[in-house]
Scaffold this motif. Sequence first.
Motif, PDB file in Angstrom:
ATOM      1  N   ALA A   1       0.828  -1.208   0.000  1.00 37.41           N
ATOM      2  CA  ALA A   1       0.000   0.000   0.000  1.00 37.41           C
ATOM      3  C   ALA A   1       0.868   1.267   0.000  1.00 37.41           C
ATOM      4  O   ALA A   1       0.596   2.206  -0.750  1.00 37.41           O
TER       5      ALA A   1
ATOM      6  N   SER B   1      -8.481   0.918  -2.693  1.00 34.78           N
ATOM      7  CA  SER B   1      -7.959   0.387  -1.445  1.00 34.78           C
ATOM      8  C   SER B   1      -7.404   1.506  -0.557  1.00 34.78           C
ATOM      9  O   SER B   1      -6.712   1.244   0.410  1.00 34.78           O
TER      10      SER B   1
ATOM     11  N   HIS C   1     -11.512  -1.705  -0.153  1.00 32.80           N
ATOM     12  CA  HIS C   1     -11.071  -3.037   0.251  1.00 32.80           C
ATOM     13  C   HIS C   1      -9.756  -3.038   1.013  1.00 32.80           C
ATOM     14  O   HIS C   1      -8.906  -2.198   0.792  1.00 32.80           O
ATOM     15  N   LYS C   2      -9.603  -4.037   1.877  1.00 26.66           N
ATOM     16  CA  LYS C   2      -8.345  -4.143   2.621  1.00 26.66           C
ATOM     17  C   LYS C   2      -7.231  -4.678   1.720  1.00 26.66           C
ATOM     18  O   LYS C   2      -7.490  -5.278   0.682  1.00 26.66           O
ATOM     19  N   ARG C   3      -5.990  -4.457   2.157  1.00 27.46           N
ATOM     20  CA  ARG C   3      -4.835  -4.959   1.430  1.00 27.46           C
ATOM     21  C   ARG C   3      -4.323  -6.204   2.133  1.00 27.46           C
ATOM     22  O   ARG C   3      -4.318  -6.280   3.358  1.00 27.46           O
TER      23      ARG C   3
END
Lengths: 663, 210
Positions: A184, A216, A248-250
């Motif tokens: 990220a 994200s 959304h999560k990473r």
Amino acid sequence: MSVPSTTPRPAAAHSVWPQLEPLLPQVTKPIQYVGGELGAVVKDWDAATVRWALMYPDAYEVGLPNQGVQILYEVLNELPDVLAERTYAVWPDLEALMRAQGVPQFTVDAHRAVRAFDVFGVSFSTELGYTNLLTAIDLAGIPMLAADRTDDDPVIVAGGHAAFNPEPIADFIDAAVLGDGEEAVLEITAIVREWKAEGSPGGRDELLLRLARTESVYVPRFYDVDYLPDGRIQRVVPNRADVPFRVHKRTTMDLDAWPYPKKPLVPLAETVHERYAVEIFRGCTRGCRFCQAGMITRPVRERSITTVGQMVKEGLEFSGFHEVGLLSLSSADHSEIGDMCSGLAQQYEGTNVSLSLPSTRVDAFNIDLAQELSRNGRRTGLTFAPEGGSERIRKVINKMVSKEDLIRTVVTAYTNGWRQVKLYFMCGLPTETDDDVLEIADMAHEVIRAGRAATGSKDIRCTVSIGGFVPKPHTPFQWAAMERPEVIDGRLKMLKQAINSDRSLGRAIGFRYHDGEPSLIEGLLSRGDRRVGAVIRKVWESGGRFDGWSEHFSYQRWVDAAAEVLPGFGVDLDWYTTRQREELEVLPWDHLDSGLDKDWLWQDWQDSLSEYEQDDCRWTPCFDCGVCPSMDTEIQIGPTGRKLLPLTPVDGGGLRLPSGAQQ
Amino acid sequence: MPIAFSQGFTPHPKISYASAAPTGVASEAEYLEIGLRAEVDPEQLRRALDAALSPGLDVLDAVVAGSGSLADRIEASHWRIELPEVDPAVLDRAVAAFTAAGEVLVERMTKQGRRTFDARAAVISIDVVPPTETPSGAAAVPCAILELVVRQVTPSVRPDDVLSGLRVVADLEPPVSPKVIRLAQGTLTAHGAIADPLDADRDGTAIGGR
Ligand code: B12
Ligand code: SF4
């Protein structure tokens, strides 16, 4: 209090050291502000195109060892055109002096003003750091509200576990990242680099938009929250066409490809942990229903035994630490934990290097592990976490361990030379009764009785440590009501009496607990929505700092602030904490995607109430929690079958120059 | 570095510091003794340690310790105190009063609690340095500079104790916090000067490059 947003950003980032240094003799532990640790990196400001300030919003002694920040710091600094420096929360004594002398929030590496950086990343493992975030923003001279910031201010990005519900701090941050940070931060860096190279078109708004479009990075300002007349949330929707409905999560896959930290920071000041910590896996599918960490970090991804071995070797050589922590959410569950511990113990036989595991699962601890952990005669602390006192409550929370298992395990530890173990429990769990808590006393008594019988010695002890249960977002308990602090305190008092009801056994049992009050506030912050931001601000304005420290935390300050601002929204402290939510209520974090299917979470919550247990998907078939298909991830576990080879002994009196240390 | 450890359940690295400067005080002369498991070349050790330590914490010299403890060779310390915004003439008068006094009782919190002790007897010399020697990095404000040689005694008499003493005898109250630097410490020569405590182990030649 904050500096108006029209003040220009400091041109080049000069060091504030000349202004800071004269203040240091007047404050406690000045060493925490000087930097220069082994592993610290100072780069040329002008040669960097993207500059990050990374913060752990607690005191240096807690923040420095933080793995998350150390990893991101290293990943970023490995890029030739990127510079990352660290900043920590300053104690109130220095804060007062900095305000008086006009010294801004600074990094410890090159003592540069935080406001001069492009990105200000803050790592939240706990919500109790929120007031410290406000102090840092204000001291930095950055406008407190994200809406008031200009192109001269850094983009404030929150990360860490608490960022899975950043709504309470949505007004103060510009963006949040859910999940693993390694990739990220690289992606954010690339976006900032490109936007700057193009001449920063469209200013701050355009940059935030580009970040949001990745799907994200969550940018709260692009989402509106509508409320129902009764105070519940009606919906959270994007307020512009080009941002995603859900963020959304990473997930960092293949931990072997990310062997960080390679060059752990070695503090000059005393810190909570002085050891080289290696994560041996991420994620946990044991499925304890209270555990946010287990839920949001799925699936399980192991680091292989050989990579762990390599990291330990290089990390110790670089740092000179004498303790290795094999870190994860449940370290004894690694598919090759036995070989890993015996391999490392053999490699470091005859040296002062010791091994430790954080809290160990009762069912995974055995004699072999006990012996490997104590091989060189040093026994680091052992903590077991049955979490619930009765078999019944352990079914509710899905902590599948029997009393017999626990006693057997602890006795194993005692017979292998440990004199003291710590048992961790929670109080205030859903459906909990007085009896569930009182059973903790029986358990502790039996542990001591069995331990004395097995060792023939009276010189064994256990400590019962109890924390208050705090329902967390993205867990099956996200709908649960919290228990009132008075009830919790009452139960803890009864438990203490029960433990001491047998004088002989009671003497061997330590009792440590947290009052119910701080947990209630943690509950407000963890499941809060944007309206809670006003409470945080009020608390901060009335002096709230370092809420994770009992000597600084003021329950009354939070209660007063909540009573002052929440009724204006038609809600109150109880509404956020002791109220049970219904299935269809829109939760403040529903637009933030941890991968967990909300229907599955609800079903697990219902299973909990009927005391029905859920297995682990590592050893039984997938039970469709939703994470793997929606995140396109998979379980990554061994065994690899590989072993750690003996190290070629370092030549006896060898002196080594730390590689890459700054001179 | 092949450092030696103490015996026992929680082994500690063998390091001892001789009269470390108080927190917040600069120093050009700190000494420590390290126990090793193996013999190493002192110059290589100096370089390895220097590389691992922070910028500004410079390891200048290392010698193989001979007989006698390091602590025994630390008899006195040479300090410089910069007092920004203090008129040198005022300081002169305060120092004269201090020197004239037979005993100057001061108070300080120690690990054993609040203690009162004499700050005068341990002071071997106390001089106001002419303002021609400008202070380190200070702005163009008047600044008085004091140099002290203080004998190592118990409880130790530190620069802040001498400043407390100047307050006691002459009401000297520095308006901003003084900058204190330790310039040297070591054995005391017959003339009241300070000799390098490592000299005794050096056979006349310095090993470390300065
Ligand atoms: C070591 C440890 C501690 C240590 C050290 C803390 C420290 N200085 O780091 C000590 C003992 C001090 C500690 C204390 C506490 N801990 Co603790 N701790 C852990 C443990 C075992 C490891 C943490 C770790 O290093 N993880 C690995 C790193 C790499 O992960 P990470 O920090 O999350 O970082 C990654 C991402 O989150 C992200 N990221 C992080 N920051 C940022 C920032 C940005 C900008 C971006 C983009 C990304 C990003 O990128 C990183 C790399 O992928 C975890 C369990 C676990 N295995 O996670 C519990 C854990 C984090 N602790 C927990 C708790 C509750 C606490 C306490 C509140 C306990 C208490 N009641 O006092 C305190 C809080 C201390 C404080 N004030 O911060 C909980 C968190 C609860 C939750 N979220 O559900 C955990 C998960 C344990 C648990 N299962 O309950 N803890
Ligand atoms: S989706 Fe299935 S395999 Fe993946 S973590 Fe959830 S239960 Fe386990």
